[in-house]
Design a protein around this motif. Sequence first.
Motif, short mmCIF file in Angstrom:
data_model
loop_
_atom_site.label_atom_id
_atom_site.label_comp_id
_atom_site.label_asym_id
_atom_site.label_seq_id
_atom_site.Cartn_x
_atom_site.Cartn_y
_atom_site.Cartn_z
N ARG A 321 -65.94 -14.99 -30.35
CA ARG A 321 -66.26 -13.64 -29.91
C ARG A 321 -67.77 -13.49 -29.71
O ARG A 321 -68.57 -14.06 -30.46
CB ARG A 321 -65.81 -12.62 -30.95
N ILE A 322 -68.13 -12.69 -28.71
CA ILE A 322 -69.55 -12.42 -28.50
C ILE A 322 -70.06 -11.49 -29.58
O ILE A 322 -69.34 -10.65 -30.11
CB ILE A 322 -69.81 -11.84 -27.09
N ASP A 854 -52.28 -9.55 -21.09
CA ASP A 854 -53.66 -9.09 -20.91
C ASP A 854 -54.42 -9.03 -22.23
O ASP A 854 -55.41 -8.31 -22.37
CB ASP A 854 -53.69 -7.72 -20.23
N SER A 855 -53.96 -9.81 -23.23
CA SER A 855 -54.60 -9.83 -24.54
C SER A 855 -55.22 -11.19 -24.81
O SER A 855 -54.83 -12.20 -24.23
CB SER A 855 -53.58 -9.51 -25.65
N ASN A 856 -56.17 -11.20 -25.72
CA ASN A 856 -56.78 -12.44 -26.19
C ASN A 856 -56.97 -12.33 -27.70
O ASN A 856 -58.07 -12.15 -28.20
CB ASN A 856 -58.12 -12.68 -25.49
N ASN A 926 -57.23 -6.07 -29.81
CA ASN A 926 -56.47 -4.99 -29.19
C ASN A 926 -57.04 -4.55 -27.85
O ASN A 926 -56.53 -3.61 -27.24
CB ASN A 926 -56.41 -3.78 -30.13
N ARG A 927 -58.09 -5.21 -27.38
CA ARG A 927 -58.65 -4.83 -26.08
C ARG A 927 -57.82 -5.40 -24.93
O ARG A 927 -57.26 -6.49 -25.03
CB ARG A 927 -60.09 -5.35 -25.96
#
Length: 935
Positions: A321-322, A854-856, A926-927
Amino acid sequence: MSYTLGNSELQTITGNTQLHYDAKSFIIGGKRVFLNIASIHYFRMPRQEWREVLVKAKLAGMNCVDTYFAWNVHESEEGNWDFSGDNDCGAFLDLCSELGLWVIARPGPFICAEWDFGGFPYWLKTKEKIQFRTDNEEYLRYVYRYFDQIIPIIHSRQITQNGTVILVQVENEYGYLAGDASGMSYMNGLRDALLSRGIDVPLITCEGGAEGTIEGANFWSGASVHYEKLMRKQPDVPKLVTEFWTGWFEHWGAPAATQKTPDLYEKRLMEVIRAGFDGISHYMFFGGTNFGGYGGRTVGSSDIFMVTSYDYDAPLSEYGRITAKYRTAKKVSLFTQALGEFLLESVPMDKGEARCVEGIDLQGREWNGQKLWFAESNKQEKGVFPVTLGSGRTLSVPIKPGQIATILDRIEVCPGLRLTSGGCLIGNDRLGDVQTLILAGDDGGRTHAIFEADQAIHYENAGTILLESSSDARTLRMDAFHFQTPQRILLKVGGQRVEIITLNGYMSDRAWKLQGDDVRWAIGWEDMNLGADGCVSGVSGGTNCETLLLGNWGSKSGNGWEHQGSTVRNSGNVTKSLLLPSISEWKQKAVNLLALGTGELAESPQGFAELGLAFGYLLYSSDVECDQDHVSTLVFSAIQDPARLFVNGQEQAIIRQVGAASTAVRLLKGHNKLQLLVQHMGSLNFSPYLGEEKGIFGPVYKDGSAVDLRRGWYYGEEVVHLDEVHAAPFASALTRTFELMENDHALLVGAICNGLRINGTEVSIAGYQNWFAYHAVDISAYLVKGSNIIEMPVAQSPLNRLELLTYNGSGKLENWSIDVLDDAVEFDESSDSIIGTGPTWNRSTFDLPEIPSDSNPKLKLRMSGMSKGYLLLNGRNLGRYWQIGPQEDYKIPMAWLKKTGNELILFDEEGRMPDSVRLFYDEQSNRSWHTLNKA
């Protein structure tokens, strides 16, 4: 439209295989290159995560990857080589090439890296007469055999072979260990071994060189000092920061290593650029995880063992994660891209006519009439400070306390147009027929800029940007506000169209430069990714955050937006609530300690390597007969891991101090079954004494004694306590006395200093260096019965440990049984399980719920309520856990999960119930991700 990141850049590399360098930089394909290097280790993550991590590095402006190669991963057992799956380092290099990333290969053989044994395989310890990192014949025989396996993989992927490996490192940080003639002979031998195996790209070293190599520096601060040191050594070669420490490692029982803030990170990077370095390796850019038993052990005390996470507080988190540091790294690397030619050609200069108020320090660089100033604030508050440059031009520049702000002084941003500005230039790219400049500033801040041209400057679309043109229209002053909405102005100079875009801090953090067949920008996106199919996807930047797409995105993107400079207002992050995996009821099976310890006997305990074990658990058992109840002090003459002590199946103590150690034990009249449960916690990865045996491997004595020797020293007439802070080093040795009565053997363990004398005789400590701050030495031969005098120079305080252990040879415990605890445990309904009284296995299963496309998601395991042990997921060892901090959560790689029936096994030394252990997704899971273009 398909889009492959870095494709055209890769063609540039491989189209011209010549790699040159001079004092200013490396020259690749005829072009000077500022190397923004991401340190990423392929062996610290599943193979399925490589692409995501490497793409994130590329999107942060990195153009090069630095990776170690871990010998012990590829030859975990002697003669058994593994370059498949997660260990396919050749495939990792190929992926770097596919993504247009150059590579610095660091094959070792020693790598440090907080990795077990510095990358050496454990079985090397068992070789007779072997000495590590020297010209030792036995050692080099195995090193060259390793080179025969690893170097061909690197050789075939060099830039000279149409790959992207541009540099290869000889050994690692050897100067910290030795710099004498024998050390140079060793380094030169490794150099020749690389050359003879076909390495023909430049060779580099770090912190200690070899003849014919380019030496780099490893540091976090003091850039100018390190630069000058390299200049004195090698004035005619590029200057690389081979390791710029973005964060730090963590070890069990210590505070979290989060001391390097994003603001300080930016300042230190600017110091590096200001000093004149032409390459920065962000160590680490992505740290990853010490899966299995591969976490190492480092210097400074006897028990500094690495945690399982190697997050390192790096720009990319352990989960890819950034972070705020990622945004800092991206901003600075984009700055170096925008000013790449200038930074590599420029030289330091005096202030000259430049002036600023007191408390703002100005240093500069110049080239071809262009100047770049670094304004460093020593103020206590943020302010907007006037800076006067040559020709009486005065700018107002916002600078935060401690910040190093950059000031462009007549920098030529395109032919015939020069820019003077206090804004941070993060973009200077030709998008179609428009030269696009992107200036970043603080939220609500202002940027004062002056444009000067050889021809008249025409402008349009000023909006809220204040403009003032000179009478001949060749000078244009601009006062731009950094709003949430990007401000844009279009200039025309002769036949050249130039667009200036000003972004506030929030939006510049969310500005992404994509480099492929052409350059494109996506502004206003929280996160970005590029799939193997060429699809660009992103997470929107928040409610009412406008997005801006610049460059050629095709006639229509996946969202139906126009391709040239379109702006769309987001409605905010679209979030969902992912279903969490549900852990089934736990089954437990206790380890029956009393049923163990009946195997083959040994006179003394043996270590892991002696028994052919790389990692895991050993249980040492010995029977002790006593004629009365009493408390005895056990002395361990050689112990290198924490041990949990059981007597007759009941736990009595945990021994944390290692090297040599002691503990009190309550023994009963008659028979006592004494057992020690020991987990391999990692071998030294950096030390003068690499290759220590692990576990307990020396005699154990009962009825000994232990004395803390840190207090009661004398410096002249002054009483000195070494567990306290003393402001300055002592000019001469300190003295102390101690008594030796009934015992006839003694060990001194802890922060010993060279120059130690006992009863007037200097104690020989071969190879010891004071910075190691830990050693155990047998001083029995120097002692007399009764009073003894010890003298020792002390250079620093406080000392964490300095202990005298004494024992009598007649107290030696003999006839030890050693059991290996493996994970082949059977869970069945008839298992006799006694929880909470000793080591216990715990087993559960879970299914993976449906995950939207569309999740990661990233999955974590929180080990609340547990003690110490290790984790298994579907038969894979996820690493050690120890709930003494700082690590609380453990990575569950999505790539290692099945749709149903995932098996989770926990081994807990104290037998605690895992009722509070739970799985959860991180916040970003959840994004929703949106497609920006169609492949």
